[in-house]
Design an enzyme around this catalytic site. Sequence first.
Site, PDB file in Angstrom:
ATOM      1  N   THR A  62       0.835  -1.198   0.000  1.00 53.66           N
ATOM      2  CA  THR A  62       0.000   0.000   0.000  1.00 53.66           C
ATOM      3  C   THR A  62       0.874   1.254   0.000  1.00 53.66           C
ATOM      4  O   THR A  62       2.055   1.210   0.339  1.00 53.66           O
ATOM      5  CB  THR A  62      -0.901   0.060   1.251  1.00 53.66           C
ATOM      6  N   ILE A  63       0.260   2.365  -0.386  1.00 48.58           N
ATOM      7  CA  ILE A  63       0.863   3.674  -0.170  1.00 48.58           C
ATOM      8  C   ILE A  63       0.233   4.224   1.108  1.00 48.58           C
ATOM      9  O   ILE A  63      -0.988   4.143   1.292  1.00 48.58           O
ATOM     10  CB  ILE A  63       0.631   4.622  -1.377  1.00 48.58           C
ATOM     11  N   SER A  64       1.050   4.731   2.013  1.00 44.14           N
ATOM     12  CA  SER A  64       0.561   5.196   3.305  1.00 44.14           C
ATOM     13  C   SER A  64      -0.359   6.408   3.147  1.00 44.14           C
ATOM     14  O   SER A  64      -0.334   7.114   2.131  1.00 44.14           O
ATOM     15  CB  SER A  64       1.737   5.565   4.219  1.00 44.14           C
ATOM     16  N   HIS A  69       2.722  10.210   5.950  1.00 44.26           N
ATOM     17  CA  HIS A  69       3.892  10.734   5.242  1.00 44.26           C
ATOM     18  C   HIS A  69       4.280  12.109   5.788  1.00 44.26           C
ATOM     19  O   HIS A  69       5.465  12.417   5.954  1.00 44.26           O
ATOM     20  CB  HIS A  69       3.602  10.831   3.745  1.00 44.26           C
ATOM     21  N   SER A 101       5.202   2.793  -4.593  1.00 46.72           N
ATOM     22  CA  SER A 101       4.836   3.497  -5.825  1.00 46.72           C
ATOM     23  C   SER A 101       5.771   4.653  -6.139  1.00 46.72           C
ATOM     24  O   SER A 101       5.642   5.286  -7.175  1.00 46.72           O
ATOM     25  CB  SER A 101       3.398   4.014  -5.733  1.00 46.72           C
ATOM     26  N   ASP A 169      16.902  -5.824  -1.104  1.00 46.55           N
ATOM     27  CA  ASP A 169      16.278  -6.354   0.102  1.00 46.55           C
ATOM     28  C   ASP A 169      16.325  -5.280   1.183  1.00 46.55           C
ATOM     29  O   ASP A 169      17.408  -4.874   1.624  1.00 46.55           O
ATOM     30  CB  ASP A 169      17.042  -7.605   0.548  1.00 46.55           C
ATOM     31  N   GLY A 170      15.153  -4.822   1.623  1.00 44.10           N
ATOM     32  CA  GLY A 170      15.100  -3.750   2.611  1.00 44.10           C
ATOM     33  C   GLY A 170      15.765  -4.107   3.924  1.00 44.10           C
ATOM     34  O   GLY A 170      16.257  -3.217   4.637  1.00 44.10           O
TER      35      GLY A 170
END
Length: 264
Positions: A62-64, A69, A101, A169-170
């Site tokens: 998802t986008i927060s 933000h 995104s 990889d985060g």
Amino acid sequence: MRAWMCHGANQAEMVGKLAQAGIVKSPINKAALLAVDRGNYVRGNREYAYEDSPAPIGYGQTISAPHMHAHCLEDVLPPLLSASKEHPDKPLSILDVGCGSGYLTAVFGRMVEPKATRKLPPDSASILNEGKVYGIDVVPELVEMSEANIRKEDADLFDSGTVKVMVKDGWKGYPEGSPFNVIHVGAAAATFPKNLLKQLAPGGVMIIPVGPDGGIQYLYQVDRIGDKGEVVGVRGSSKEFVEDDYQVQKMLGVRYVPLVQGRG
């Protein structure tokens, strides 16, 4: 006006309501948010892009919500200002983990883009050093989406070398760009990732949600207050992780999708 109620008909109206609610305080952050249209970064009907709520972007991510933000931008601005004041000729470095995104990556880019192109009054435009923003995601399709979205109206961030997006990889971060003044993590880690913490510059800050998928999660601010342990990218630093290098503050309860680990 409270968080979750800062809806608008367009980017300017949404940002205006975030400022009216006292969530966006700094003119630097307000200008950066106004410069990046969220409508370019949300899938589906554009009219829903300016609702103050998270939105699916595919691949289980998802986008927060805009107010999340905005809170994040206010939290990371002080260390960026301090680093700019202490080392006025040193470029800033920001890592956006789980770039999704590409929206927040682009907003960060507007904060540290070349000073000549910043949409700010002259007295504010020169406060922050120029810098680089690295957006990483473990899902290749999301990195492709980030790049495509940024190219819609913010392609100059690529052209100037301000922003770069990559498949990474985060949990492992991006050692090649370390140390970072800011690390933002946009998905919930089950535990604090030590590899990421070691990539924080002394004086830097990490904003990260921590907690199990579907369980109780909190958003934390982690300030690096020491350099006794390893600072990735700094020659001669220790290779150890030293817990006392970090000051951890629990901020609020949240619900994020999990920070996915790469295979292998």
